[in-house]
Write an enzyme that holds these catalytic residues in place. Structure first.
Site, PDB file in Angstrom:
ATOM      1  N   ARG A 144      12.150  16.096 -96.411  1.00  0.00           N
ATOM      2  CA  ARG A 144      12.800  16.945 -97.410  1.00  0.00           C
ATOM      3  C   ARG A 144      12.076  18.265 -97.650  1.00  0.00           C
ATOM      4  O   ARG A 144      12.701  19.329 -97.643  1.00  0.00           O
ATOM      5  CB  ARG A 144      12.906  16.211 -98.766  1.00  0.00           C
ATOM      6  CG  ARG A 144      14.052  15.255 -98.856  1.00  0.00           C
ATOM      7  CD  ARG A 144      13.663  14.051 -99.659  1.00  0.00           C
ATOM      8  NE  ARG A 144      12.688  13.276 -98.920  1.00  0.00           N
ATOM      9  CZ  ARG A 144      13.018  12.341 -98.028  1.00  0.00           C
ATOM     10  NH1 ARG A 144      14.253  12.026 -97.846  1.00  0.00           N
ATOM     11  NH2 ARG A 144      12.097  11.711 -97.323  1.00  0.00           N
ATOM     12  N   THR A 145      10.774  18.187 -97.906  1.00  0.00           N
ATOM     13  CA  THR A 145      10.066  19.397 -98.328  1.00  0.00           C
ATOM     14  C   THR A 145      10.070  20.434 -97.203  1.00  0.00           C
ATOM     15  O   THR A 145      10.413  21.599 -97.412  1.00  0.00           O
ATOM     16  CB  THR A 145       8.630  19.048 -98.769  1.00  0.00           C
ATOM     17  OG1 THR A 145       8.700  17.937 -99.655  1.00  0.00           O
ATOM     18  CG2 THR A 145       7.972  20.212 -99.471  1.00  0.00           C
TER      19      THR A 145
ATOM     20  N   LYS B  59      -8.421  21.901 -80.584  1.00  0.00           N
ATOM     21  CA  LYS B  59      -9.610  22.386 -79.848  1.00  0.00           C
ATOM     22  C   LYS B  59     -10.793  22.539 -80.788  1.00  0.00           C
ATOM     23  O   LYS B  59     -11.842  23.040 -80.402  1.00  0.00           O
ATOM     24  CB  LYS B  59      -9.308  23.745 -79.205  1.00  0.00           C
ATOM     25  CG  LYS B  59      -8.147  23.744 -78.241  1.00  0.00           C
ATOM     26  CD  LYS B  59      -7.838  25.190 -77.809  1.00  0.00           C
ATOM     27  CE  LYS B  59      -6.416  25.288 -77.273  1.00  0.00           C
ATOM     28  NZ  LYS B  59      -5.953  26.682 -77.244  1.00  0.00           N
TER      29      LYS B  59
ATOM     30  N   ARG C 145       1.837  21.652 -96.448  1.00  0.00           N
ATOM     31  CA  ARG C 145       1.467  20.320 -96.959  1.00  0.00           C
ATOM     32  C   ARG C 145       0.235  19.869 -96.193  1.00  0.00           C
ATOM     33  O   ARG C 145       0.124  20.102 -94.987  1.00  0.00           O
ATOM     34  CB  ARG C 145       2.606  19.318 -96.729  1.00  0.00           C
ATOM     35  CG  ARG C 145       2.174  17.875 -97.022  1.00  0.00           C
ATOM     36  CD  ARG C 145       3.307  16.906 -96.954  1.00  0.00           C
ATOM     37  NE  ARG C 145       4.215  17.088 -98.066  1.00  0.00           N
ATOM     38  CZ  ARG C 145       5.298  16.320 -98.264  1.00  0.00           C
ATOM     39  NH1 ARG C 145       5.581  15.347 -97.409  1.00  0.00           N
ATOM     40  NH2 ARG C 145       6.074  16.517 -99.304  1.00  0.00           N
TER      41      ARG C 145
ATOM     42  N   HIS D  62       2.571  18.402-106.394  1.00  0.00           N
ATOM     43  CA  HIS D  62       3.766  18.695-105.592  1.00  0.00           C
ATOM     44  C   HIS D  62       4.686  19.515-106.524  1.00  0.00           C
ATOM     45  O   HIS D  62       5.702  19.023-107.002  1.00  0.00           O
ATOM     46  CB  HIS D  62       4.408  17.371-105.167  1.00  0.00           C
ATOM     47  CG  HIS D  62       5.402  17.480-104.063  1.00  0.00           C
ATOM     48  ND1 HIS D  62       5.907  18.678-103.608  1.00  0.00           N
ATOM     49  CD2 HIS D  62       6.012  16.514-103.317  1.00  0.00           C
ATOM     50  CE1 HIS D  62       6.763  18.432-102.625  1.00  0.00           C
ATOM     51  NE2 HIS D  62       6.848  17.136-102.434  1.00  0.00           N
TER      52      HIS D  62
END
Ligand code: CP
Length: 298
Positions: free
Chosen positions: A50-51, A78, A99, A127
């Protein structure tokens, strides 16, 4: 200007975001959205449906282009550092949505980047855009937030959505009842901080009883944040919201959930008129469009 924590917002700013989101909702209905220019980078170091997609969809609906950073296929592999990655992506975009599993990662990104940063969840911390869309949904469906009985049920300890939401509910004068499995209650310091800041008192109960609830807000047991997976499975069983619970509640009860839901809400509940969680997820579009617009326009 960044959006990192709901704690950083005052009521005036939240009302402004709601006003912008309502305007955008109307523009979306008319299929005539005021456009912006620029590029959004999405950096999701943790899974999301969703986000991430609603940020990308919101940006595109506003006329922005989207570049997507894929952690598994990036130079992080790396050994490049998080801050070097952020400084680099900063040169390629005008706004970032991110996120990360580590608490504080979004704040750190905001410190090293010039582009505004939108926090789409940092560990079990915050959030904020989820809380904005949650409050927006309650207001849209119930016409108000103040004075409503809102029951928060589930793993309140690990759910970052709840950590942001208690602030929002306190800010708007809701009556909050918390029902969590033993050991998964909201951390004491979060309860005290919200209560002190907004001068209200949250109630705690051991078991689910929806007789007086106007809104039931459920969150899943966050199995990925448990060391003991057996313990997670045990509490999941105890906190399932059956259709029977819902039938015993008020006729105009609404059920919300940030999603994903796993077993805590059985599929039969999805067909009940009280179930509003997919509508809630759709409200992520006007609300995230409003947040992007606000940050880009300063
Ligand atoms: N509500 C929410 O944050 O969903 P995702 O994890 O799918 O983004």
């Amino acid at each position: 200007m960044d959006l990192i924590s709901f704690r950083d917002l005052d009521k005036g700013t939240v009302e402004k975001i709601f006003g912008l989101a309502e305007d955008i909702d109307r523009q979306l209905e008319r299929k005539k959205v005021d456009k912006l220019e620029g590029i959004m980078a999405t950096l999701f170091f943790e899974p999301s449906t969703r986000t991430k997609l609603s940020f990308q969809s919101s940006a595109e609906r506003l006329g922005l282009q989207v570049v997507d950073f894929l952690a598994d296929r990036s130079s992080l592999k790396k050994g490049e550092s998080f801050t070097d990655t952020i400084k680099t992506v900063d040169g390629y975009c005008d706004v970032m949505a991110m996120r990360h599993p580590a608490e504080g990662a979004a704040r750190l990104a905001a410190e090293v980047a010039e582009a505004p940063v939108l926090n789409g969840g940092d560990g079990a911390n915050q959030h904020p855009t989820q809380t904005l869309l949650d409050l927006y949904t309650i207001r849209k469906l119930k016409g108000k937030i103040a004075g409503l009985n809102i029951h928060l049920v589930g793993d309140l300890k690990h759910a970052r959505t709840m950590h942001s939401l208690v602030y929002g509910l306190g800010m708007f004068g809701a009556k909050v009842t918390m029902v969590a499995p033993k050991g998964l209650e909201l951390e004491e310091h979060m309860v005290h901080e919200a209560e002190k800041r907004f001068n209200f008192k949250m109630e705690s109960r051991d078991s689910i009883d929806l007789k007086d609830a106007d809104v039931l807000y459920v969150c899943r047991v966050q199995e990925e944040r448990f060391i003991d997976k057996y313990e997670a499975a045990k509490v999941k069983k105890e906190f399932t919201i059956s259709a029977d619970y819902i039938r015993k509640g008020k006729k105009d009860l609404i059920i919300m959930h940030p999603l994903p839901k796993i077993d805590e809400i059985p599929p039969e509940v999805d067909a009940m008129p009280q179930a509003k969680y997919f509508e809630q997820a759709r409200n992520g579009i006007p609300v995230r469009m409003a947040c992007i617009k606000m940050l880009l326009e300063g």
